[in-house]
Scaffold this motif. Structure first.
Motif, mmCIF file in Angstrom:
data_model
loop_
_atom_site.group_PDB
_atom_site.id
_atom_site.type_symbol
_atom_site.label_atom_id
_atom_site.label_comp_id
_atom_site.label_asym_id
_atom_site.label_seq_id
_atom_site.Cartn_x
_atom_site.Cartn_y
_atom_site.Cartn_z
ATOM 1 N N PRO A 246 0.792 -1.233 0.000
ATOM 2 C CA PRO A 246 0.000 0.000 0.000
ATOM 3 C C PRO A 246 0.822 1.280 0.000
ATOM 4 O O PRO A 246 0.253 2.359 0.215
ATOM 5 N N GLY A 247 2.120 1.187 -0.237
ATOM 6 C CA GLY A 247 2.955 2.395 -0.179
ATOM 7 C C GLY A 247 3.893 2.513 -1.347
ATOM 8 O O GLY A 247 5.105 2.640 -1.170
ATOM 9 N N THR A 248 3.369 2.470 -2.570
ATOM 10 C CA THR A 248 4.244 2.438 -3.749
ATOM 11 C C THR A 248 4.726 3.810 -4.198
ATOM 12 O O THR A 248 5.625 3.899 -5.028
ATOM 13 N N ARG A 249 4.130 4.876 -3.673
ATOM 14 C CA ARG A 249 4.524 6.228 -4.105
ATOM 15 C C ARG A 249 4.692 7.099 -2.867
ATOM 16 O O ARG A 249 3.801 7.183 -2.034
ATOM 17 N N HIS A 250 5.860 7.744 -2.755
ATOM 18 C CA HIS A 250 6.135 8.555 -1.574
ATOM 19 C C HIS A 250 5.110 9.691 -1.478
ATOM 20 O O HIS A 250 4.791 10.331 -2.487
ATOM 21 N N PRO A 251 4.585 9.970 -0.270
ATOM 22 C CA PRO A 251 3.568 11.006 -0.145
ATOM 23 C C PRO A 251 4.085 12.423 -0.349
ATOM 24 O O PRO A 251 3.291 13.341 -0.556
ATOM 25 N N SER A 256 9.100 12.327 -5.351
ATOM 26 C CA SER A 256 8.412 11.412 -6.267
ATOM 27 C C SER A 256 9.372 10.680 -7.195
ATOM 28 O O SER A 256 9.058 9.594 -7.695
ATOM 29 N N ASN A 257 10.553 11.266 -7.421
ATOM 30 C CA ASN A 257 11.532 10.625 -8.312
ATOM 31 C C ASN A 257 12.584 9.823 -7.553
ATOM 32 O O ASN A 257 13.588 9.414 -8.133
ATOM 33 N N LEU A 258 12.350 9.594 -6.271
ATOM 34 C CA LEU A 258 13.295 8.812 -5.483
ATOM 35 C C LEU A 258 13.394 7.401 -6.060
ATOM 36 O O LEU A 258 12.364 6.747 -6.299
ATOM 37 N N PRO A 259 14.610 6.899 -6.347
ATOM 38 C CA PRO A 259 14.725 5.545 -6.894
ATOM 39 C C PRO A 259 14.050 4.516 -5.988
ATOM 40 O O PRO A 259 14.142 4.603 -4.765
ATOM 41 N N SER A 260 13.360 3.571 -6.604
ATOM 42 C CA SER A 260 12.662 2.553 -5.821
ATOM 43 C C SER A 260 12.640 1.234 -6.579
ATOM 44 O O SER A 260 13.064 1.147 -7.736
ATOM 45 N N GLN A 261 12.090 0.214 -5.922
ATOM 46 C CA GLN A 261 11.967 -1.116 -6.512
ATOM 47 C C GLN A 261 10.571 -1.356 -7.076
ATOM 48 O O GLN A 261 10.231 -2.489 -7.419
#
Length: 458
Positions: A246-251, A256-261
């Motif tokens: 439930p937390g796929t996008r930083h609030p 918002s462009n922070l690298p993620s998996q």
């Protein structure tokens, strides 16, 4: 005398928050019982800026005047280490300064940017990041961090920057007056389920399904692919299992462009054939609904890679699993795994071990089926980790603050001395760059030729 305390959050505070914003909101709530508290939040924070029993103000990360008048009106300023780089003027404010080092920013930077690729291309960014954080070591009268592991690391950083010295040691040989532990905490009261958030609400998930939770984001140092592959094996044996992210996008839109998996995790879910059937991706849950969501879940996951970030991390959103009594399957190596093992809160597994994750999930789900949900370890851990308990060193400081023993005329922090040190640092960086460019070696060869030419008999 009542102290006036300013807490400066570097992350947004509002309806949807990540760990840093939640930390500062709760610290403000705890400290307001002992001091007059103001919480300063980034200007982009959404919603109405009001606190429970403390004042809330907004500031612009790029404008010192937006924060300056609030700093001037308070006796004590508490801020994360990143703020030291953004506002070095804090050192000239006259306030008591508390640097919050609970987030290992340098380790996170490496985890986000330093794996693979052209390391030489990253060198400039790395030097900039070091320079941004350099001032924090000199600024603090008092430092706090999230655990004893982090404290050992911070003691090394402070020693390397001259803060472990005869003055600070004489003031307290344990150096607790210089740096102490204030981890992420838990609310005093347990969560209550007031309305459904996922079960019977998300398409494809019924009220009877068993939920496996991946709380928080999917940052580069985490391992959601192992979670997905393990749940695929569990789903082959149990048709009622659902894994939720439930937390796929930083609030915070600024991140918002922070690298993620996230993209990698979606591909892995598609490859199992279970995307939107047994594996679901959602958006960031409002903080007011977080307790509801936790109580709807049956097992929680905290999986990561073997990195420096793991060694130093204190995973704040994962800690809230304990608040809800939610059994945890956690990778070894971090502080959360130590808590799980010490209090019997679930299972600790090896890194990237799909079978090692799948079997504990099956075992813990079976226990939930049998109604064996209540474990005394959860109550003991939650009590030890409530916000009032974990904030005790900070509460004590705010009730009776002290200036660091090595501050003052001969102290570590002196604005003109600090400027001089920064100039010297830039000089040495230029020398290093010259060496890398070959100018230093050419100069050395030229000097050697001159020495030989001037030697007698030549």
């Amino acid at each position: 005398m009542t102290q006036h305390v300013l807490l400066i959050s570097h992350d947004i505070v509002g309806p949807r928050m990540a760990g840093p914003g939640i930390r500062y909101m709760h610290l403000a709530r705890v400290l307001t019982q002992h001091a007059a508290v103001t919480l300063a939040i980034p200007a982009e924070s959404p919603g109405r800026a009001t606190g429970d029993s403390f004042d809330v103000v907004r500031y612009d990360r790029n404008a010192w005047p937006s924060l300056q008048r609030h700093v001037a009106a308070h006796d004590i300023c508490i801020f994360p280490s990143d703020i030291a780089g953004a506002f070095p003027q804090l050192g000239e404010s006259g306030a008591y300064l508390v640097v919050d080092g609970y987030d290992p920013l340098l380790a996170e930077w490496l985890a986000l940017h330093g794996r693979g690729g052209d390391t030489s291309a990253l060198a400039g960014d790395w030097r900039d990041r070091l320079a941004q954080l350099q001032g924090q070591y000199a600024l603090g009268d008092f430092f706090i961090c999230a655990g004893e592991r982090q404290r050992d690391w911070w003691l090394g950083l402070l020693e390397a920057n001259g803060r472990v010295n005869p003055a600070t040691y004489a003031a307290d040989p344990s150096l607790r007056r210089l740096i102490d532990v204030v981890p992420y905490g838990l609310p005093d009261t347990p969560p209550r389920h007031t309305r459904p958030v996922v079960k019977g609400v998300w398409p494809g998930i019924t009220a009877q399904d068993k939920l496996i939770l991946w709380g928080g984001g999917l940052w580069s140092w985490l391992d959601p692919v192992t979670a997905i592959q393990a749940v695929a094996r569990v789903a082959a044996l149990r048709a009622d299992v659902r894994l939720i992210f439930p937390g796929t996008r930083h609030p915070n839109p600024a991140l918002s462009n922070l690298p993620s998996q996230t993209a990698r995790a979606r591909v892995a879910a598609q490859e199992t054939g279970l995307l939107d059937q047994a594996i679901f991706f959602g958006d960031w849950v409002p903080y007011a609904d977080w307790g509801n969501l936790l109580l709807e879940c049956d097992v929680a996951l905290s999986l990561h890679f073997d990195t420096l970030e793991t060694r130093l991390a204190f995973r704040s959103r994962v800690l809230e699993y304990i608040w809800a009594g939610l059994p945890i399957v956690a990778s070894e190596g971090d502080a959360i795994a130590e808590l799980v093992a010490a209090h019997g809160l679930g299972r600790v597994v090896h890194y990237q071990d799909v079978d090692g994750v799948a079997q504990p999930l099956l075992d813990l789900l079976a226990q939930r089926d049998e109604g064996r949900d209540v474990q005394p370890g959860f109550a003991a851990a939650a009590q030890a980790l409530n916000w009032t308990s974990v904030a005790a060193p900070l509460i004590a400081y705010c009730r009776a603050p002290w200036r660091a023993a090595d501050k003052g005329d001969a102290g570590v922090y002196n604005p003109s001395l600090w400027a001089q040190l920064q100039q010297e640092r830039a000089h040495w960086q230029a020398l290093v760059q010259g060496y890398e460019d070959g100018r230093f070696m050419r100069l050395t060869r030229w000097l050697d030729r001159q020495r030989r030419r001037l030697q007698p008999g030549r």
